[in-house]
Design a protein around this motif. Structure first.
Motif, PDB file in Angstrom:
ATOM      1  N   LEU A 124      10.180  70.122 -19.058  1.00  0.00           N
ATOM      2  CA  LEU A 124       9.569  71.186 -18.063  1.00  0.00           C
ATOM      3  C   LEU A 124       9.550  72.685 -18.723  1.00  0.00           C
ATOM      4  CD1 LEU A 124      11.450  70.481 -14.863  1.00  0.00           C
ATOM      5  CD2 LEU A 124       8.973  70.168 -15.375  1.00  0.00           C
ATOM      6  N   ALA A 125      10.536  72.955 -19.772  1.00  0.00           N
ATOM      7  CA  ALA A 125      10.337  73.997 -20.435  1.00  0.00           C
ATOM      8  C   ALA A 125       9.266  74.303 -21.400  1.00  0.00           C
ATOM      9  CB  ALA A 125      11.807  74.509 -21.261  1.00  0.00           C
ATOM     10  N   ALA A 126       8.846  73.113 -22.115  1.00  0.00           N
ATOM     11  CA  ALA A 126       7.677  73.017 -22.812  1.00  0.00           C
ATOM     12  C   ALA A 126       6.381  73.119 -21.932  1.00  0.00           C
ATOM     13  CB  ALA A 126       7.687  71.537 -23.742  1.00  0.00           C
ATOM     14  N   ILE A 172      12.561  67.251 -29.338  1.00  0.00           N
ATOM     15  CA  ILE A 172      11.138  67.235 -28.980  1.00  0.00           C
ATOM     16  C   ILE A 172      10.191  67.589 -29.967  1.00  0.00           C
ATOM     17  CG2 ILE A 172      11.349  69.659 -28.230  1.00  0.00           C
ATOM     18  CD1 ILE A 172       9.271  69.066 -26.079  1.00  0.00           C
ATOM     19  N   GLY A 173       9.056  66.784 -30.149  1.00  0.00           N
ATOM     20  CA  GLY A 173       8.190  67.038 -31.268  1.00  0.00           C
ATOM     21  C   GLY A 173       6.790  67.350 -30.298  1.00  0.00           C
ATOM     22  N   VAL A 174       6.182  68.388 -31.015  1.00  0.00           N
ATOM     23  CA  VAL A 174       5.205  68.936 -30.164  1.00  0.00           C
ATOM     24  C   VAL A 174       3.846  69.083 -31.153  1.00  0.00           C
ATOM     25  CG1 VAL A 174       3.878  70.665 -28.827  1.00  0.00           C
ATOM     26  CG2 VAL A 174       6.336  70.229 -28.382  1.00  0.00           C
ATOM     27  N   ASN A 175       2.746  68.272 -30.996  1.00  0.00           N
ATOM     28  CA  ASN A 175       1.628  68.408 -31.991  1.00  0.00           C
ATOM     29  C   ASN A 175       0.818  69.704 -31.512  1.00  0.00           C
ATOM     30  OD1 ASN A 175       2.258  65.602 -32.678  1.00  0.00           O
ATOM     31  ND2 ASN A 175       0.620  64.707 -31.213  1.00  0.00           N
ATOM     32  N   ARG A 210       2.876  78.604 -32.992  1.00  0.00           N
ATOM     33  CA  ARG A 210       3.793  77.334 -32.889  1.00  0.00           C
ATOM     34  C   ARG A 210       5.065  78.512 -32.690  1.00  0.00           C
ATOM     35  NH1 ARG A 210       5.765  74.691 -37.732  1.00  0.00           N
ATOM     36  NH2 ARG A 210       4.770  76.204 -38.717  1.00  0.00           N
ATOM     37  N   ASP A 211       5.158  79.614 -33.332  1.00  0.00           N
ATOM     38  CA  ASP A 211       6.298  80.271 -33.096  1.00  0.00           C
ATOM     39  C   ASP A 211       6.524  80.827 -31.748  1.00  0.00           C
ATOM     40  OD1 ASP A 211       7.018  80.119 -35.816  1.00  0.00           O
ATOM     41  OD2 ASP A 211       6.293  81.937 -36.475  1.00  0.00           O
ATOM     42  N   ALA A 212       5.297  81.244 -31.374  1.00  0.00           N
ATOM     43  CA  ALA A 212       5.382  81.803 -30.028  1.00  0.00           C
ATOM     44  C   ALA A 212       5.623  80.753 -28.840  1.00  0.00           C
ATOM     45  CB  ALA A 212       4.006  82.373 -29.468  1.00  0.00           C
ATOM     46  N   LEU A 213       5.033  79.635 -29.096  1.00  0.00           N
ATOM     47  CA  LEU A 213       5.261  78.567 -28.113  1.00  0.00           C
ATOM     48  C   LEU A 213       6.961  78.062 -28.366  1.00  0.00           C
ATOM     49  CD1 LEU A 213       4.075  76.248 -26.300  1.00  0.00           C
ATOM     50  CD2 LEU A 213       3.411  74.928 -28.379  1.00  0.00           C
ATOM     51  N   ALA A 214       7.310  77.997 -29.334  1.00  0.00           N
ATOM     52  CA  ALA A 214       8.668  77.479 -29.516  1.00  0.00           C
ATOM     53  C   ALA A 214       9.733  78.585 -29.004  1.00  0.00           C
ATOM     54  CB  ALA A 214       8.992  77.336 -31.017  1.00  0.00           C
ATOM     55  N   ALA A 215       9.361  79.883 -29.211  1.00  0.00           N
ATOM     56  CA  ALA A 215      10.292  80.898 -28.585  1.00  0.00           C
ATOM     57  C   ALA A 215      10.066  80.686 -27.019  1.00  0.00           C
ATOM     58  CB  ALA A 215       9.868  82.215 -29.006  1.00  0.00           C
ATOM     59  N   ALA A 216       9.181  80.639 -26.422  1.00  0.00           N
ATOM     60  CA  ALA A 216       8.810  80.699 -25.197  1.00  0.00           C
ATOM     61  C   ALA A 216       9.603  79.305 -24.671  1.00  0.00           C
ATOM     62  CB  ALA A 216       7.403  80.621 -24.892  1.00  0.00           C
TER      63      ALA A 216
END
Ligand code: BTN
Length: 296
Positions: A124-126, A172-175, A210-216
């Motif tokens: 859900l966080a992703a 978690i692995g996100v493409n 990616r950095d913004a996505l991972a931080a969020a």
């Protein structure tokens, strides 16, 4: 798709996994936290990831750090995995620098029956983070695959593993960004992956930060997990949010169980213990673990 592969992002040119000693890769960069903890006063659980350059598997590394005493909220993020692992014993392939490869350590102070909440909370966080940083609406395929785009292709997968001393590692692995030339001509493994999976940049039509996505994702996870650990109502709420995001409910599905039994039916619900309920005509079957294929 070969049995030992799982949809992920590409292995990179020449599939390095096939040619290197997978156990050898643990060249690290930017490690800021010792294995057993030792954080400074500014450290906050979940939101201060340790950045690794190259590693076998972030999940394996974090399980080892957990055994050495790392605290809840330790997070590893890698640029590349040489032996990434997926669910049901499969491999998880990544294109170096194109994915979020992340493992998170939980030490849940709740009954083991509730530990599944960690995997759902990460998913859900992703989803929150995708909406926030890319504008994309992502859904779940039971249990924790994330699907995006009009044809619902896999963009992320979650692997939860239990270690010693009440450690739970959720990876978690996100493409995020796939190279334009993926899948390369003649690469059957890559073609298999691209048949059912995609990357966020392809769905969004532009590069993903990616950095913004991972931080969020980590911020949202931190908030969500404090809620989950705060009480029963919040725990029930996580599963109801999950159900609202679960594209499997209402679908005709084929279920492949770990013991190789396969059956078809209609997915009717996910219960509060995270189990999928499938109407097979004469009864409702309860699925704890397995692979689900949306057939229509
Ligand atoms: C799946 O099969 O869908 C789950 C894939 C999980 C992959 C992630 S990438 C980061 C972490 N480290 C691993 O070795 N696997 C998980």
């Amino acid at each position: 798709m070969p049995d030992d592969e799982t949809v992920g992002s590409p292995a990179g040119e020449g599939s390095p996994q096939a040619t290197r000693d997978l156990r050898a890769g643990s060249k690290r960069a930017g490690i800021s936290v010792p294995a057993g903890g030792g954080h400074d006063a500014t450290w906050r659980p979940f939101v201060n990831p340790v950045h690794l350059d190259e590693i076998g598997s972030t999940n394996s590394e974090l399980l080892a750090r957990a055994a050495a005493g790392a605290p809840e909220g330790t997070v590893l993020l890698a640029e590349r995995q040489l032996a990434g692992r997926g669910r049901l014993g499969r491999r998880w392939l990544d294109h170096p620098g194109g994915s979020i490869l992340c493992s998170i350590l939980f030490r849940p102070q709740m009954a083991v029956e509730l530990w599944h909440l960690a995997g759902f909370t990460v998913a859900l966080a992703a989803i929150d983070a995708c909406r926030e940083t890319t504008g994309l609406e992502v859904a779940c395929k039971w249990p924790n695959d994330l699907l995006a785009g009009a044809d619902g292709r896999k963009v992320a997968g979650v692997l939860a593993e239990i270690g010693a001393d009440r450690a739970l590692v959720v990876g978690i692995g996100v493409n995020c960004n796939w190279p334009a030339e993926f899948p390369p001509e003649g690469d059957e493994v890559a073609a298999e992956i691209a048949a059912t999976a995609t990357s966020l940049d392809r769905v969004a039509g532009g590069a993903i930060d990616r950095d913004a996505l991972a931080a969020a994702m980590l911020e949202r996870l931190s908030e969500r997990w404090s809620a989950v650990t705060g009480g029963e109502r919040a725990r029930a709420h996580v599963m109801s949010e999950y159900r609202g995001r679960c594209a499997t409910i209402g679908r005709a599905v084929r279920v492949e169980l770990p013991d190789d039994e396969t059956f078809t039916g209609t997915a009717v619900d996910v219960d509060d213990r995270g189990r999928l309920l499938v109407d097979v005509g004469y009864c409702i079957r309860t699925v704890e673990a397995g692979d689900v294929i949306h057939v229509r």
